[in-house]
Every structure is written in C-alpha cells, then in structure tokens.
Write a protein that holds these residues in place. Structure first.
Motif, PDB file in Angstrom:
ATOM      1  N   TYR A 160      39.121  40.042  38.630  1.00  0.00           N
ATOM      2  CA  TYR A 160      37.862  39.402  38.196  1.00  0.00           C
ATOM      3  C   TYR A 160      38.305  38.205  37.552  1.00  0.00           C
ATOM      4  O   TYR A 160      37.522  37.003  37.584  1.00  0.00           O
ATOM      5  CB  TYR A 160      37.068  40.264  37.188  1.00  0.00           C
ATOM      6  CG  TYR A 160      35.585  39.676  36.746  1.00  0.00           C
ATOM      7  CD1 TYR A 160      34.612  39.687  37.597  1.00  0.00           C
ATOM      8  CD2 TYR A 160      35.632  39.441  35.450  1.00  0.00           C
ATOM      9  CE1 TYR A 160      33.504  38.933  37.099  1.00  0.00           C
ATOM     10  CE2 TYR A 160      34.399  38.766  34.954  1.00  0.00           C
ATOM     11  CZ  TYR A 160      33.254  38.996  35.924  1.00  0.00           C
ATOM     12  OH  TYR A 160      32.097  38.273  35.303  1.00  0.00           O
ATOM     13  N   TYR A 161      39.265  38.270  36.718  1.00  0.00           N
ATOM     14  CA  TYR A 161      39.661  37.037  35.862  1.00  0.00           C
ATOM     15  C   TYR A 161      40.105  35.871  36.694  1.00  0.00           C
ATOM     16  O   TYR A 161      39.607  34.931  36.375  1.00  0.00           O
ATOM     17  CB  TYR A 161      40.999  37.662  34.756  1.00  0.00           C
ATOM     18  CG  TYR A 161      41.653  36.446  34.255  1.00  0.00           C
ATOM     19  CD1 TYR A 161      40.987  35.598  33.198  1.00  0.00           C
ATOM     20  CD2 TYR A 161      42.927  35.865  34.744  1.00  0.00           C
ATOM     21  CE1 TYR A 161      41.725  34.922  32.559  1.00  0.00           C
ATOM     22  CE2 TYR A 161      43.500  34.806  34.171  1.00  0.00           C
ATOM     23  CZ  TYR A 161      43.020  34.113  33.186  1.00  0.00           C
ATOM     24  OH  TYR A 161      43.676  33.209  32.478  1.00  0.00           O
ATOM     25  N   SER A 162      40.841  36.274  37.913  1.00  0.00           N
ATOM     26  CA  SER A 162      41.212  34.938  38.955  1.00  0.00           C
ATOM     27  C   SER A 162      40.177  34.721  39.320  1.00  0.00           C
ATOM     28  O   SER A 162      39.802  33.312  39.438  1.00  0.00           O
ATOM     29  CB  SER A 162      41.989  35.710  39.751  1.00  0.00           C
ATOM     30  OG  SER A 162      42.516  34.687  40.981  1.00  0.00           O
ATOM     31  N   TYR A 163      39.121  35.352  39.716  1.00  0.00           N
ATOM     32  CA  TYR A 163      37.758  34.855  40.134  1.00  0.00           C
ATOM     33  C   TYR A 163      37.171  33.930  39.173  1.00  0.00           C
ATOM     34  O   TYR A 163      36.596  32.995  39.649  1.00  0.00           O
ATOM     35  CB  TYR A 163      36.916  35.979  40.539  1.00  0.00           C
ATOM     36  CG  TYR A 163      35.443  35.969  40.708  1.00  0.00           C
ATOM     37  CD1 TYR A 163      34.921  35.307  41.982  1.00  0.00           C
ATOM     38  CD2 TYR A 163      34.415  36.126  39.637  1.00  0.00           C
ATOM     39  CE1 TYR A 163      33.593  34.978  41.983  1.00  0.00           C
ATOM     40  CE2 TYR A 163      33.065  36.134  40.095  1.00  0.00           C
ATOM     41  CZ  TYR A 163      32.602  35.368  41.242  1.00  0.00           C
ATOM     42  OH  TYR A 163      31.494  35.228  41.472  1.00  0.00           O
ATOM     43  N   LYS A 164      36.860  34.225  38.109  1.00  0.00           N
ATOM     44  CA  LYS A 164      36.122  33.467  37.012  1.00  0.00           C
ATOM     45  C   LYS A 164      36.790  32.078  36.828  1.00  0.00           C
ATOM     46  O   LYS A 164      36.339  31.106  36.690  1.00  0.00           O
ATOM     47  CB  LYS A 164      36.047  34.256  35.765  1.00  0.00           C
ATOM     48  CG  LYS A 164      35.001  35.228  35.797  1.00  0.00           C
ATOM     49  CD  LYS A 164      33.683  34.937  36.073  1.00  0.00           C
ATOM     50  CE  LYS A 164      33.089  34.514  34.660  1.00  0.00           C
ATOM     51  NZ  LYS A 164      31.478  34.290  34.735  1.00  0.00           N
ATOM     52  N   LYS A 165      38.287  32.201  36.936  1.00  0.00           N
ATOM     53  CA  LYS A 165      39.220  31.157  36.360  1.00  0.00           C
ATOM     54  C   LYS A 165      39.057  29.986  37.536  1.00  0.00           C
ATOM     55  O   LYS A 165      38.908  28.873  37.350  1.00  0.00           O
ATOM     56  CB  LYS A 165      40.734  31.444  36.342  1.00  0.00           C
ATOM     57  CG  LYS A 165      41.547  30.425  35.816  1.00  0.00           C
ATOM     58  CD  LYS A 165      43.016  30.924  35.595  1.00  0.00           C
ATOM     59  CE  LYS A 165      44.030  29.772  35.309  1.00  0.00           C
ATOM     60  NZ  LYS A 165      45.316  30.526  35.038  1.00  0.00           N
ATOM     61  N   LYS A 166      39.048  30.542  38.652  1.00  0.00           N
ATOM     62  CA  LYS A 166      38.922  29.657  40.020  1.00  0.00           C
ATOM     63  C   LYS A 166      37.359  28.943  40.057  1.00  0.00           C
ATOM     64  O   LYS A 166      37.281  27.803  40.398  1.00  0.00           O
ATOM     65  CB  LYS A 166      38.918  30.382  41.408  1.00  0.00           C
ATOM     66  CG  LYS A 166      40.410  30.738  41.604  1.00  0.00           C
ATOM     67  CD  LYS A 166      40.580  31.609  42.801  1.00  0.00           C
ATOM     68  CE  LYS A 166      42.227  31.928  43.087  1.00  0.00           C
ATOM     69  NZ  LYS A 166      42.360  32.849  44.277  1.00  0.00           N
ATOM     70  N   ARG A 167      36.374  29.695  39.622  1.00  0.00           N
ATOM     71  CA  ARG A 167      34.942  29.062  39.410  1.00  0.00           C
ATOM     72  C   ARG A 167      35.002  28.172  38.368  1.00  0.00           C
ATOM     73  O   ARG A 167      33.995  27.209  38.631  1.00  0.00           O
ATOM     74  CB  ARG A 167      34.066  30.264  39.247  1.00  0.00           C
ATOM     75  CG  ARG A 167      34.013  31.224  40.339  1.00  0.00           C
ATOM     76  CD  ARG A 167      32.779  32.269  39.979  1.00  0.00           C
ATOM     77  NE  ARG A 167      31.396  31.832  39.392  1.00  0.00           N
ATOM     78  CZ  ARG A 167      30.275  31.714  40.132  1.00  0.00           C
ATOM     79  NH1 ARG A 167      30.460  32.129  41.516  1.00  0.00           N
ATOM     80  NH2 ARG A 167      29.240  31.383  39.755  1.00  0.00           N
TER      81      ARG A 167
END
Length: 207
Positions: A198-205
C-alpha cells in the motif's frame, strides 16, 4: 510453539483472508492495490549480505548495488573474503558495509540450523554478529525463513505506510506500531507485506 511457514500462494492467501476479515483497513488496501505477492528469498550468507546492502537505502539504490555485485561475482562467502576492500567499494558498498560483510563471511553461522530454531533464537544468534541489527534479522526471518509472524516495527516504510493506511496524524513510533501489530498475529509478516504494498502504491500515485 511450532512456527508457521508461508511456503505457498495458498498460505499467503490464507493469511490475507484472515487479516482482511478482521481489519477493514486491510480490506481497503487490498481493494486499492491488490494482494502482496509471495516472496521467497534464498537463505544463508547471500541473503544476509543482500539485506545488509539494503540497510538505510532506498529499494532502487540497494537493487542497483546488488545487481553490480552479482555481475562482478561478489555475492558468495568465498568471493567476498577474496575481494579487496577497494573492489567491494567500487561495487557500491560503503566502507562500513564492507567491514560488516567481511565480518559476516568470517563467522561460523550454521544457517541450516535456523529452520529448527524459534524466531527469538534466530534473532539472538544473528544480532550477535556485527552489522546485523534487529531489522536485518527480522527481514531474514520474514523472507528467507518465511516465518508468518514477524513485524519489523522499526522499518520507516512500514511506519509511513501504517500512517497512511490508518489515517494517522503522524507516524507511529516503533513501540506504538508493535502494540498495533499484536492484533494481526499470527500473520504479522503478511500484514507487513500488505502495508508495504500500500505504501508503494501511494508513493507511486504521488510521483
């Protein structure tokens, strides 16, 4: 107590299912970015060396150094002992990490015995080696020994990922994160995997 091993996709799905039923925030994370994928690292010297490379570095920076070490055939116990400090430094290792990995290569750790030992026993044995702290030992347990109930509460990405997922005003301390993670036993490793994803997902967004 018998340690649970996350050996297959089915094992991973079981943990994900239990966590998502018990914690709505995990269900939300899974719907937003999908489930984590099974990660089965090698064990032994190479695995610990790779984790040491990743200490205090971004995933991309650590991977770049590890790739260079592999290309130069510098990832085995024997090759590290034979290499000069300058050779390892030229591959991207800091002076401190060169000393850590050289020291690790000189230890007589019985890696095979770890599979029969408890989490606490493995942590105690690993952290006795210079350069291996609690975080490194925990990552080894999570992905090389595939233990289901480890939570690296000192990990910065886990702290930030938890803050984002649980709508906290500030990052939780290691102690606060440890307390929260007690609710996710005996699948704290899988909980961490969901939060990291989830952290990676939010960071990419945000990029």
């Amino acid at each position: 107590m018998q340690e649970i091993i996350v050996e297959s996709d089915e094992d991973l799905r079981e943990g994900v299912s239990v966590l998502s039923k018990n914690e709505p925030k995990f269900s939300y994370a899974l719907s937003a970015c999908g489930p984590p994928t099974l990660r089965k690292d090698v064990n032994g010297f190479e695995a610990l060396f790779k984790i040491i490379v990743g200490q205090q570095l971004s995933t991309s920076a650590a991977q770049a150094i590890w790739t260079k070490l592999k290309v130069c055939d510098l990832i085995t116990n024997e090759s590290v002992l034979a290499a000069t400090e300058s050779t390892l430094r030229n591959a991207g290792l800091s002076k401190t990490k060169v000393s850590y990995v050289k020291g690790l290569a000189l230890t007589d750790l019985d890696y095979g015995s770890f599979e029969r030992k408890s989490n606490a026993e493995v942590i105690q044995e690993l952290t006795a080696v210079r350069g291996i702290g609690l975080w490194t030992a925990q990552i080894y347990l999570m992905f090389s020994l595939r233990r289901s109930d480890i939570f690296a509460s000192g990990d910065l990405a886990l702290k930030e990922g938890t803050r984002l997922l649980f709508d906290m005003n500030q990052r939780p301390s290691s102690e606060e994160l440890d307390d929260l993670a007690q609710l996710w036993r005996p699948f704290r490793t899988i909980a961490a995997m969901i939060i990291w994803r989830y952290y990676s997902y939010k960071k990419k967004r945000k990029e």
